[in-house]
Scaffold this motif. Structure first.
Motif, PDB file in Angstrom:
ATOM      1  N   GLY A 171      65.782  47.214  53.885  1.00 32.89           N
ATOM      2  CA  GLY A 171      66.652  47.920  52.949  1.00 32.89           C
ATOM      3  C   GLY A 171      68.125  47.666  53.198  1.00 32.89           C
ATOM      4  O   GLY A 171      68.517  46.894  54.070  1.00 32.89           O
ATOM      5  N   LYS A 172      68.957  48.369  52.415  1.00 38.92           N
ATOM      6  CA  LYS A 172      70.398  48.202  52.529  1.00 38.92           C
ATOM      7  C   LYS A 172      70.903  48.762  53.856  1.00 38.92           C
ATOM      8  O   LYS A 172      70.314  49.667  54.435  1.00 38.92           O
ATOM      9  CB  LYS A 172      71.100  48.911  51.374  1.00 38.92           C
ATOM     10  N   LEU A 173      72.010  48.201  54.302  1.00 37.22           N
ATOM     11  CA  LEU A 173      72.667  48.662  55.519  1.00 37.22           C
ATOM     12  C   LEU A 173      74.126  48.966  55.223  1.00 37.22           C
ATOM     13  O   LEU A 173      74.764  48.286  54.401  1.00 37.22           O
ATOM     14  CB  LEU A 173      72.584  47.611  56.629  1.00 37.22           C
ATOM     15  N   TYR A 174      74.649  49.978  55.909  1.00 37.89           N
ATOM     16  CA  TYR A 174      76.034  50.397  55.728  1.00 37.89           C
ATOM     17  C   TYR A 174      76.694  50.591  57.087  1.00 37.89           C
ATOM     18  O   TYR A 174      76.043  50.919  58.076  1.00 37.89           O
ATOM     19  CB  TYR A 174      76.108  51.722  54.951  1.00 37.89           C
ATOM     20  N   LEU A 175      78.008  50.397  57.113  1.00 42.37           N
ATOM     21  CA  LEU A 175      78.825  50.745  58.269  1.00 42.37           C
ATOM     22  C   LEU A 175      79.731  51.912  57.881  1.00 42.37           C
ATOM     23  O   LEU A 175      80.239  51.963  56.751  1.00 42.37           O
ATOM     24  CB  LEU A 175      79.693  49.565  58.719  1.00 42.37           C
ATOM     25  N   ARG A 176      79.927  52.802  58.823  1.00 40.85           N
ATOM     26  CA  ARG A 176      80.827  53.922  58.559  1.00 40.85           C
ATOM     27  C   ARG A 176      81.735  54.126  59.769  1.00 40.85           C
ATOM     28  O   ARG A 176      81.268  54.209  60.902  1.00 40.85           O
ATOM     29  CB  ARG A 176      80.032  55.200  58.295  1.00 40.85           C
ATOM     30  N   HIS A 177      83.037  54.196  59.477  1.00 44.05           N
ATOM     31  CA  HIS A 177      84.021  54.582  60.495  1.00 44.05           C
ATOM     32  C   HIS A 177      84.801  55.765  59.948  1.00 44.05           C
ATOM     33  O   HIS A 177      85.495  55.647  58.929  1.00 44.05           O
ATOM     34  CB  HIS A 177      84.969  53.433  60.817  1.00 44.05           C
ATOM     35  N   GLU A 178      84.667  56.892  60.641  1.00 42.94           N
ATOM     36  CA  GLU A 178      85.262  58.128  60.153  1.00 42.94           C
ATOM     37  C   GLU A 178      84.831  58.346  58.707  1.00 42.94           C
ATOM     38  O   GLU A 178      83.633  58.405  58.434  1.00 42.94           O
ATOM     39  CB  GLU A 178      86.782  58.101  60.344  1.00 42.94           C
ATOM     40  N   GLN A 179      85.759  58.408  57.736  1.00 43.14           N
ATOM     41  CA  GLN A 179      85.335  58.671  56.363  1.00 43.14           C
ATOM     42  C   GLN A 179      85.090  57.406  55.550  1.00 43.14           C
ATOM     43  O   GLN A 179      84.680  57.489  54.400  1.00 43.14           O
ATOM     44  CB  GLN A 179      86.391  59.534  55.640  1.00 43.14           C
ATOM     45  N   HIS A 180      85.329  56.230  56.127  1.00 42.39           N
ATOM     46  CA  HIS A 180      85.251  54.979  55.366  1.00 42.39           C
ATOM     47  C   HIS A 180      83.845  54.377  55.427  1.00 42.39           C
ATOM     48  O   HIS A 180      83.259  54.244  56.510  1.00 42.39           O
ATOM     49  CB  HIS A 180      86.272  53.972  55.898  1.00 42.39           C
ATOM     50  N   LEU A 181      83.330  54.001  54.263  1.00 37.81           N
ATOM     51  CA  LEU A 181      81.970  53.483  54.144  1.00 37.81           C
ATOM     52  C   LEU A 181      82.000  52.056  53.619  1.00 37.81           C
ATOM     53  O   LEU A 181      82.719  51.744  52.659  1.00 37.81           O
ATOM     54  CB  LEU A 181      81.154  54.361  53.188  1.00 37.81           C
ATOM     55  N   TYR A 182      81.190  51.187  54.235  1.00 34.76           N
ATOM     56  CA  TYR A 182      81.131  49.772  53.870  1.00 34.76           C
ATOM     57  C   TYR A 182      79.668  49.355  53.730  1.00 34.76           C
ATOM     58  O   TYR A 182      78.844  49.669  54.598  1.00 34.76           O
ATOM     59  CB  TYR A 182      81.797  48.900  54.938  1.00 34.76           C
ATOM     60  N   GLU A 183      79.362  48.646  52.664  1.00 32.71           N
ATOM     61  CA  GLU A 183      78.019  48.110  52.481  1.00 32.71           C
ATOM     62  C   GLU A 183      77.964  46.686  53.017  1.00 32.71           C
ATOM     63  O   GLU A 183      78.888  45.882  52.782  1.00 32.71           O
ATOM     64  CB  GLU A 183      77.619  48.116  51.006  1.00 32.71           C
ATOM     65  N   LEU A 184      76.883  46.364  53.733  1.00 30.43           N
ATOM     66  CA  LEU A 184      76.677  45.006  54.232  1.00 30.43           C
ATOM     67  C   LEU A 184      75.763  44.269  53.276  1.00 30.43           C
ATOM     68  O   LEU A 184      74.688  44.751  52.930  1.00 30.43           O
ATOM     69  CB  LEU A 184      76.060  45.037  55.629  1.00 30.43           C
ATOM     70  N   GLN A 185      76.194  43.106  52.833  1.00 31.37           N
ATOM     71  CA  GLN A 185      75.392  42.273  51.945  1.00 31.37           C
ATOM     72  C   GLN A 185      75.118  40.952  52.638  1.00 31.37           C
ATOM     73  O   GLN A 185      75.991  40.399  53.318  1.00 31.37           O
ATOM     74  CB  GLN A 185      76.112  42.057  50.615  1.00 31.37           C
ATOM     75  N   PHE A 186      73.895  40.422  52.446  1.00 34.47           N
ATOM     76  CA  PHE A 186      73.444  39.261  53.203  1.00 34.47           C
ATOM     77  C   PHE A 186      73.041  38.127  52.269  1.00 34.47           C
ATOM     78  O   PHE A 186      72.229  38.315  51.363  1.00 34.47           O
ATOM     79  CB  PHE A 186      72.272  39.649  54.106  1.00 34.47           C
TER      80      PHE A 186
END
Length: 661
Positions: free
Chosen positions: A583-598
């Protein structure tokens, strides 16, 4: 003519960083063939700008050894900065700079002196078409992206008649250079403007598609440091001519140690190959044994020179771990025991990963055999792997060592009844000085001859080393020591001045205006942010230009990093190997969210900014939106809607013939 004598020699250059005069001097004396320094403004390391007067001094020093100084002006330029950048570039030429390292194509539309141009790694130099274009557009050298393999480097070097420079040591940017906008998602700081916030070194949570944590507070984008010591000769074979050490923000001891290390490595290769030659002159003498493991290092990796693979990241900490010491055998209340082969000393710094996974560290107070008394024992347990990230004795030895680099010269002296003449030669040029007088035969010829040889060999703190003194006279005549010293000083000064005055500075390559850029559309990722860069690309056939990302206020749903590094591969869950979770994976630092695409076809990972993480403070979302400033003023750039942007097609390099679709 023999095959060997007709073969063209390739010049090999060791390129070192300098954030000030003292650091640059140390690099030159330790054997660097060239320096790269930041201009007073517009360098990609804003904290490493070098005052103009120091650049003048560095050029004077380097040029005496036949070494060069390249000045980095490799940030993006906003419209209101173009005039200042042009003035500074002209002053850098007058200061003696041998080249400008640039990212922004605006420099090719400025009224500049004929200063040579190098295409910064920030241009994201990864494919042969662009390297060929840059060569024909006026660049003498292309600095490659760090993530390339040896095979790819070879293809790029064969693509055009242009010098190829590559990094071999130091910090690695996880994103393709010049394609990182992650800093801008967290605030106004931009890596493309010389002010990277190093967001890739921050801790992140790894989340699944339901926002459940798979990893917490890990440095998932932080890479180990590059050390390509074992690949130098392969890189030479791939066409690399300049070997670059990262580190303009590091200290002088790092520069001394790492430059000394690679100087010895390259000298060993040059000594056994007659198809290569060194880019500068002089013999460096070091009073310490270089060892890069003892300078700042997050670990050592050749990155992807041998192809993509895992094991290149440092999840536990973005700081220097240093050299491994072995595992703790036993602990007491105030001390611990290491294997007997381990040599620690008072003042050393050690670090480790605690049982909880957090990094820890302390200093050493004293040692006795295998037992070590640290400043504190917090977190140290049996079986733990320890590392030394500060070697007190080594750092002290490097710091106090006297650095010396000399040009070997030969002296030839002739003394007649009425004239004494001295000639000095460095192998390329010769100077001759003479004095008239009465020079009677010496009463003690042996002593007179010895005095003559001794005095002429005394070059003091100059960069010249008289390796032989040839005396051309039938009768040994007495020459006063004061006169011998006078002859020697004048000859050295004249030779020194001649070397400096005759140093050749290459001029910029001509730009072929008819050459087409290998794409018709430039997306915002290409970061065109001023009218001169726009004009350059349009004159080379680009028809549509999206405003550069660094002009944006909002980065939501944009790709803010593209990279060859893959978190799935690093964690052993590569999609090609049928992992349990796809499935999808995300990174989060504090309030910031990033989606990882491969993109498994191209083995590439993309980081897409998704804004503020669900459940975060809505006030923080507004505060986190960065402002680009006033850089867009006067830029005539045609916006391109995301749906209208097509994948750039390949183009013929000249306007003759039809375009390929």
């Amino acid at each position: 003519m023999s095959e060997m004598s007709s073969r063209k020699l390739r010049t090999i250059e060791l390129l070192a960083p300098a954030k000030n005069y003292e650091q640059g001097r140390a690099a030159i004396l330790c054997g660097a063939d060239a320096l790269y320094v930041g201009a007073p403004r517009f360098g990609a390391r804003s904290a490493a700008g070098v005052p103009e007067e120091e650049i003048v001094r560095l050029c004077d020093l380097a040029h005496r050894f036949g070494a060069k100084v390249y000045v980095a002006m490799n940030t993006l330029l906003y419209e209101q900065e173009l005039a200042d950048a042009e003035r500074i570039a002209c002053r850098m030429w007058n200061a003696g700079a041998d080249a400008l390292i640039v990212q922004d194509m605006a420099f090719l539309r400025m009224e500049l002196p004929p200063v040579e141009l190098h295409a910064s790694t920030q241009v994201c130099n990864t494919d042969p078409q662009r390297v060929r274009f840059l060569s024909e557009a006026g660049f003498t050298r292309v600095i490659l992206e760090r993530a390339l393999s040896l095979g790819e480097i070879g293809r790029l070097s064969r693509a055009a008649d242009v010098e190829i420079e590559t990094f071999v040591h130091g910090a690695i940017c996880v994103s393709y250079s010049g394609r990182c906008y992650m800093s801008r998602t967290m605030g106004p700081r931009s890596g493309n403007r010389g002010d990277c916030s190093q967001s890739c070194r921050l801790p992140y949570d790894l989340l699944d598609e339901r926002m459940r944590p798979l990893e917490r507070n890990r440095h998932l984008l932080s890479l180990q440091d590059m050390n390509a010591t074992g690949q130098i000769e392969e890189l030479i074979g791939a066409g690399v001519t300049s070997f670059k050490i990262e580190g303009r923000l590091k200290d002088e001891n790092y520069v001394r140690n790492v430059v000394g290390w690679y100087r010895r490595k390259l000298d060993g290769i040059l000594a056994r190959r007659d198809d290569l030659r060194r880019a500068s002159e002089g013999i460096s003498t070091l009073e310490f044994e270089p060892n890069p493991a003892k300078s700042f290092s997050r670990g050592a990796t050749a990155y992807f020179l041998g192809g993509v693979h895992g094991g290149v990241a440092s999840f536990d900490t973005p700081k220097a771990f240093g050299e491994p010491l072995g595992k703790v055998i036993d602990v007491r209340r105030d001390s611990f025991r290491l294997p007997s082969r381990t040599a620690l000393s008072a003042g050393d710094g050690i670090c480790f990963v605690t049982v909880s996974g957090a990094p820890g560290g302390t200093n050493i107070n004293r040692t006795d055999g295998e037992w070590v008394w640290p400043n504190r024992m917090d977190g140290i347990v049996p079986g733990m792997e320890l590392y030394r990230n500060y070697d007190h004795l080594f750092v002290s030895a490097v710091g106090r060592s006297r650095l010396r680099r000399t040009i070997p010269v030969t002296a030839s002296v002739r003394v007649g009844p009425s004239e004494a003449e001295l000639a000095l030669s460095d192998g390329r040029m010769q100077v001759t000085v003479a004095r008239h007088g009465e020079f009677a035969p010496a009463r003690q010829p042996d002593q007179a001859l010895q005095a003559l040889r001794t005095q002429l060999a005394k070059t003091g703190d100059t960069i010249y080393d008289v390796v032989s003194v040839e005396v051309d006279q039938d009768t040994v005549r007495f020459v006063p020591i004061s006169l011998l010293n006078e002859l020697r000083r004048e000859a050295v000064a004249r030779l020194d001045g001649m070397r400096l005055q005759t140093f050749p500075r290459r001029e910029r390559r001509s730009e072929h205006r008819e050459v087409l850029f290998p794409a018709e559309v430039l997306t915002g990722e290409e970061n065109v942010v001023n009218s001169l860069a726009e004009r350059f690309y349009r004159e080379h056939g680009v028809t549509r230009i999206e405003p550069g990302y660094d002009l944006r206020r909002d980065f939501r749903d944009l790709s803010v990093m593209r990279m060859r590094y893959c978190l799935r591969r690093e964690m052993g869950t590569c999609l090609k190997e049928h992992p349990a979770y796809k499935g999808k994976l995300y990174l989060r630092h504090e309030q910031h969210l990033y989606e990882l695409q491969f993109d498994c076809t191209r083995c590439m990972m993309t980081v897409v900014y998704r804004g503020i993480s669900p459940g975060s403070d809505p006030v923080a979302e507004e505060a986190a939106t960065p402002v680009a400033g006033h850089g867009g003023a006067g830029v005539r750039i045609v916006p391109v809607a995301p749906s209208a942007v097509q994948v750039p097609g390949t183009r013929r390099m000249r306007r003759t013939g039809k375009k390929k679709r």
